[in-house]
Design a protein around this motif. Structure first.
Motif, PDB file in Angstrom:
ATOM      1  N   ALA A  76       0.822  -1.210   0.000  1.00 22.18           N
ATOM      2  CA  ALA A  76       0.000   0.000   0.000  1.00 22.18           C
ATOM      3  C   ALA A  76       0.856   1.260   0.000  1.00 22.18           C
ATOM      4  CB  ALA A  76      -0.939  -0.008   1.209  1.00 22.18           C
ATOM      5  N   ILE A  77       1.949   1.250   0.778  1.00 20.81           N
ATOM      6  CA  ILE A  77       2.836   2.415   0.817  1.00 20.81           C
ATOM      7  C   ILE A  77       3.583   2.565  -0.501  1.00 20.81           C
ATOM      8  CG2 ILE A  77       4.906   3.352   1.905  1.00 20.81           C
ATOM      9  CD1 ILE A  77       2.346   3.783   3.474  1.00 20.81           C
ATOM     10  N   LEU A  78       4.029   1.448  -1.083  1.00 21.46           N
ATOM     11  CA  LEU A  78       4.715   1.526  -2.375  1.00 21.46           C
ATOM     12  C   LEU A  78       3.807   2.099  -3.457  1.00 21.46           C
ATOM     13  CD1 LEU A  78       6.695  -1.859  -2.416  1.00 21.46           C
ATOM     14  CD2 LEU A  78       7.589   0.444  -2.030  1.00 21.46           C
ATOM     15  N   LEU A  79       2.529   1.838  -3.377  1.00 16.12           N
ATOM     16  CA  LEU A  79       1.577   2.428  -4.323  1.00 16.12           C
ATOM     17  C   LEU A  79       1.235   3.871  -3.956  1.00 16.12           C
ATOM     18  CD1 LEU A  79      -0.900  -0.582  -4.749  1.00 16.12           C
ATOM     19  CD2 LEU A  79       0.809   0.199  -6.398  1.00 16.12           C
ATOM     20  N   SER A  80       1.267   4.179  -2.664  1.00 14.84           N
ATOM     21  CA  SER A  80       0.887   5.517  -2.210  1.00 14.84           C
ATOM     22  C   SER A  80       1.923   6.563  -2.570  1.00 14.84           C
ATOM     23  CB  SER A  80       0.681   5.512  -0.688  1.00 14.84           C
ATOM     24  OG  SER A  80      -0.356   4.650  -0.313  1.00 14.84           O
ATOM     25  N   VAL A  81       3.200   6.198  -2.560  1.00 12.53           N
ATOM     26  CA  VAL A  81       4.262   7.179  -2.803  1.00 12.53           C
ATOM     27  C   VAL A  81       4.156   7.803  -4.194  1.00 12.53           C
ATOM     28  CG1 VAL A  81       6.753   7.464  -3.084  1.00 12.53           C
ATOM     29  CG2 VAL A  81       5.860   6.270  -1.084  1.00 12.53           C
ATOM     30  N   PRO A  82       4.126   7.030  -5.290  1.00 14.67           N
ATOM     31  CA  PRO A  82       3.998   7.671  -6.607  1.00 14.67           C
ATOM     32  C   PRO A  82       2.669   8.384  -6.783  1.00 14.67           C
ATOM     33  CG  PRO A  82       3.841   5.282  -6.816  1.00 14.67           C
ATOM     34  CD  PRO A  82       4.283   5.566  -5.419  1.00 14.67           C
ATOM     35  N   ALA A  83       1.585   7.810  -6.212  1.00 12.66           N
ATOM     36  CA  ALA A  83       0.288   8.471  -6.323  1.00 12.66           C
ATOM     37  C   ALA A  83       0.303   9.820  -5.606  1.00 12.66           C
ATOM     38  CB  ALA A  83      -0.806   7.570  -5.753  1.00 12.66           C
ATOM     39  N   ALA A  84       0.874   9.869  -4.403  1.00 11.72           N
ATOM     40  CA  ALA A  84       0.942  11.122  -3.650  1.00 11.72           C
ATOM     41  C   ALA A  84       1.832  12.143  -4.343  1.00 11.72           C
ATOM     42  CB  ALA A  84       1.448  10.844  -2.236  1.00 11.72           C
ATOM     43  N   LEU A  85       2.944  11.689  -4.934  1.00 15.51           N
ATOM     44  CA  LEU A  85       3.820  12.609  -5.670  1.00 15.51           C
ATOM     45  C   LEU A  85       3.085  13.238  -6.839  1.00 15.51           C
ATOM     46  CD1 LEU A  85       7.178  10.592  -5.707  1.00 15.51           C
ATOM     47  CD2 LEU A  85       6.765  12.788  -4.583  1.00 15.51           C
ATOM     48  N   ALA A  86       2.337  12.445  -7.587  1.00 11.97           N
ATOM     49  CA  ALA A  86       1.606  12.978  -8.740  1.00 11.97           C
ATOM     50  C   ALA A  86       0.505  13.939  -8.300  1.00 11.97           C
ATOM     51  CB  ALA A  86       1.011  11.830  -9.555  1.00 11.97           C
ATOM     52  N   LEU A  87      -0.212  13.600  -7.231  1.00 10.61           N
ATOM     53  CA  LEU A  87      -1.342  14.418  -6.799  1.00 10.61           C
ATOM     54  C   LEU A  87      -0.891  15.705  -6.111  1.00 10.61           C
ATOM     55  CD1 LEU A  87      -3.661  11.606  -5.382  1.00 10.61           C
ATOM     56  CD2 LEU A  87      -3.936  12.846  -7.531  1.00 10.61           C
ATOM     57  N   SER A  88       0.276  15.688  -5.459  1.00 15.68           N
ATOM     58  CA  SER A  88       0.733  16.869  -4.725  1.00 15.68           C
ATOM     59  C   SER A  88       1.561  17.822  -5.584  1.00 15.68           C
ATOM     60  CB  SER A  88       1.553  16.446  -3.510  1.00 15.68           C
ATOM     61  OG  SER A  88       2.728  15.761  -3.906  1.00 15.68           O
ATOM     62  N   ARG A  89       2.202  17.315  -6.609  1.00 15.04           N
ATOM     63  CA  ARG A  89       3.115  18.145  -7.388  1.00 15.04           C
ATOM     64  C   ARG A  89       2.558  18.595  -8.735  1.00 15.04           C
ATOM     65  NH1 ARG A  89       4.898  18.578  -3.097  1.00 15.04           N
ATOM     66  NH2 ARG A  89       7.023  18.131  -2.367  1.00 15.04           N
ATOM     67  N   TYR A  90       1.446  18.015  -9.175  1.00 17.26           N
ATOM     68  CA  TYR A  90       0.917  18.346 -10.501  1.00 17.26           C
ATOM     69  C   TYR A  90      -0.568  18.681 -10.415  1.00 17.26           C
ATOM     70  CZ  TYR A  90       5.250  16.082 -11.949  1.00 17.26           C
ATOM     71  OH  TYR A  90       6.566  15.727 -12.091  1.00 17.26           O
ATOM     72  N   ARG A  91      -0.984  19.576 -11.284  1.00 17.31           N
ATOM     73  CA  ARG A  91      -2.387  19.919 -11.423  1.00 17.31           C
ATOM     74  C   ARG A  91      -2.825  19.540 -12.832  1.00 17.31           C
ATOM     75  NH1 ARG A  91      -1.614  20.007  -6.932  1.00 17.31           N
ATOM     76  NH2 ARG A  91      -2.036  21.608  -5.346  1.00 17.31           N
ATOM     77  N   PHE A  92      -3.829  18.681 -12.928  1.00 17.05           N
ATOM     78  CA  PHE A  92      -4.261  18.188 -14.229  1.00 17.05           C
ATOM     79  C   PHE A  92      -5.766  17.938 -14.181  1.00 17.05           C
ATOM     80  CE2 PHE A  92      -2.514  14.841 -11.562  1.00 17.05           C
ATOM     81  CZ  PHE A  92      -3.563  13.940 -11.473  1.00 17.05           C
ATOM     82  N   PRO A  93      -6.422  17.929 -15.353  1.00 21.19           N
ATOM     83  CA  PRO A  93      -7.869  17.683 -15.385  1.00 21.19           C
ATOM     84  C   PRO A  93      -8.213  16.323 -14.776  1.00 21.19           C
ATOM     85  CG  PRO A  93      -7.103  18.522 -17.502  1.00 21.19           C
ATOM     86  CD  PRO A  93      -5.876  18.230 -16.693  1.00 21.19           C
ATOM     87  N   GLY A  94      -9.230  16.311 -13.958  1.00 24.89           N
ATOM     88  CA  GLY A  94      -9.657  15.071 -13.323  1.00 24.89           C
ATOM     89  C   GLY A  94      -8.915  14.730 -12.049  1.00 24.89           C
ATOM     90  N   ARG A  95      -8.053  15.631 -11.579  1.00 28.47           N
ATOM     91  CA  ARG A  95      -7.269  15.332 -10.380  1.00 28.47           C
ATOM     92  C   ARG A  95      -8.166  15.101  -9.176  1.00 28.47           C
ATOM     93  NH1 ARG A  95      -5.688  18.160  -6.004  1.00 28.47           N
ATOM     94  NH2 ARG A  95      -3.735  17.539  -4.974  1.00 28.47           N
ATOM     95  N   ASP A  96      -9.152  15.975  -8.958  1.00 27.41           N
ATOM     96  CA  ASP A  96     -10.033  15.821  -7.807  1.00 27.41           C
ATOM     97  C   ASP A  96     -10.838  14.526  -7.892  1.00 27.41           C
ATOM     98  OD1 ASP A  96      -9.129  18.227  -6.829  1.00 27.41           O
ATOM     99  OD2 ASP A  96     -10.776  19.391  -7.691  1.00 27.41           O
ATOM    100  N   GLY A  97     -11.251  14.177  -9.104  1.00 28.79           N
ATOM    101  CA  GLY A  97     -11.968  12.914  -9.266  1.00 28.79           C
ATOM    102  C   GLY A  97     -11.085  11.712  -8.969  1.00 28.79           C
ATOM    103  N   LEU A  98      -9.797  11.831  -9.333  1.00 24.32           N
ATOM    104  CA  LEU A  98      -8.866  10.739  -9.058  1.00 24.32           C
ATOM    105  C   LEU A  98      -8.630  10.593  -7.556  1.00 24.32           C
ATOM    106  CD1 LEU A  98      -7.142   8.648 -10.530  1.00 24.32           C
ATOM    107  CD2 LEU A  98      -5.259  10.292 -10.543  1.00 24.32           C
ATOM    108  N   VAL A  99      -8.541  11.731  -6.855  1.00 24.34           N
ATOM    109  CA  VAL A  99      -8.390  11.680  -5.400  1.00 24.34           C
ATOM    110  C   VAL A  99      -9.599  11.005  -4.764  1.00 24.34           C
ATOM    111  CG1 VAL A  99      -8.224  13.066  -3.301  1.00 24.34           C
ATOM    112  CG2 VAL A  99      -6.886  13.703  -5.313  1.00 24.34           C
ATOM    113  N   ALA A 100     -10.795  11.382  -5.224  1.00 27.87           N
ATOM    114  CA  ALA A 100     -12.014  10.767  -4.690  1.00 27.87           C
ATOM    115  C   ALA A 100     -12.049   9.268  -4.976  1.00 27.87           C
ATOM    116  CB  ALA A 100     -13.244  11.452  -5.291  1.00 27.87           C
ATOM    117  N   PHE A 101     -11.567   8.874  -6.154  1.00 30.53           N
ATOM    118  CA  PHE A 101     -11.544   7.447  -6.503  1.00 30.53           C
ATOM    119  C   PHE A 101     -10.581   6.683  -5.604  1.00 30.53           C
ATOM    120  CE2 PHE A 101      -9.503   4.013  -8.958  1.00 30.53           C
ATOM    121  CZ  PHE A 101     -10.611   3.195  -9.156  1.00 30.53           C
TER     122      PHE A 101
END
Length: 265
Positions: A76-101
């Motif tokens: 879970a942590i190995l998957l969380s690290v790249p996901a958190a890096l993408a969500l915290s450092r980049y702004r892209f369409p659908g980001r909020d929906g991806l966080v909710a998912f």
């Protein structure tokens, strides 16, 4: 300095008693010498703690829960690290929906998840396997690791990364020397919380586990259906003291406040 008034102190005292009282009762009942779940009134006995050593089902279930929790929390942590890096450092369409998912397992009832996993794993032909348990636990605990890793990255200063890049550091060097140290509290805290959630999960696991692959909470659940002796109280007491010991060691070595909140200024 602000001081709590008498009503605030009374409320906090009642809250602490409300939280600790059930644990105290379970611990007390585990020392009964009788065959029924009741508080000992005359003598204390370790009879039901010795009974754990003679119950191979509980020992196997405990070992499976530890192994499953460690592997599931790590994945879970190995998957969380790249996901958190993408969500915290980049702004892209659908980001909020991806966080909710990603966080959706927190709002879906575990009974619904259990039925869905049972249907899916039955179709895949892996019902009751360790892979099925592992996959379902990783999905359920992933949001806990993601939230803490994401919080540690959000609180960090991106200017430090830009400064490292401007000084000629490669992307890997920036991650290893700048980003990773800032993530350590979130990663450590996320792993511990994920492990606890995996070890404690019972509602969803009841649908996925089989008699040959029962975790400790599921084994306790089924044992209570069949018997009312104090063995479950002694098992619960061992888990309670084991948890306290683990948290004490972690606090002495690393610090719970640093792990769950982050370094203080």
């Amino acid at each position: 300095m602000n001081r709590n008034g008498p009503l605030a102190l009374l409320f906090h005292a009642l809250f602490v008693v409300f939280m600790i009282a059930p644990l105290a009762v379970v611990i007390w009942m585990s020392f009964t010498p009788d065959n029924l779940l009741k508080l000992p009134t005359t003598t204390l006995s370790l009879r039901w703690f010795y009974a754990i050593l003679n119950n191979q089902q509980f020992i196997n279930a405990f070992g499976l829960s530890i192994l499953l929790g460690v592997i599931a929390a790590t994945l879970a942590i190995l998957l969380s690290v790249p996901a958190a890096l993408a969500l915290s450092r980049y702004r892209f369409p659908g980001r909020d929906g991806l966080v909710a998912f990603f966080l959706s397992p927190l709002i879906i009832p575990h009974v619904v998840l259990g039925v869905a996993f049972l249907r899916f794993f039955t179709q895949a032909g892996i019902t009751g396997s360790f892979a099925a348990l592992l996959g379902s636990h990783v999905l359920v605990i992933f949001p806990y690791g993601l939230r803490l890793v994401l919080a540690s990255l959000t609180a960090s200063d991106p200017a430090l990364e830009r400064a490292a890049v401007s000084l000629g550091a490669s992307n890997w060097t920036v991650f290893k020397r700048v980003v990773l140290p800032m993530m350590i509290p979130g990663v450590a805290g996320g792993w511990v919380i994920s492990f606890i959630q995996s070890f404690d999960e019972v509602t969803m696991t009841v649908f996925v586990a089989t008699p040959s692959s029962m975790t400790l909470p599921v084994r306790i659940y089924h044992y209570i259906e069949e018997s009312i002796d104090p063995l479950v109280a002694s098992v619960s007491t061992v888990v309670i003291f084991g948890t306290f010991l683990l948290m004490f060691v972690v606090d002495r070595i690393y610090g719970l406040d640093r792990m769950l909140v982050g370094p203080t200024k």
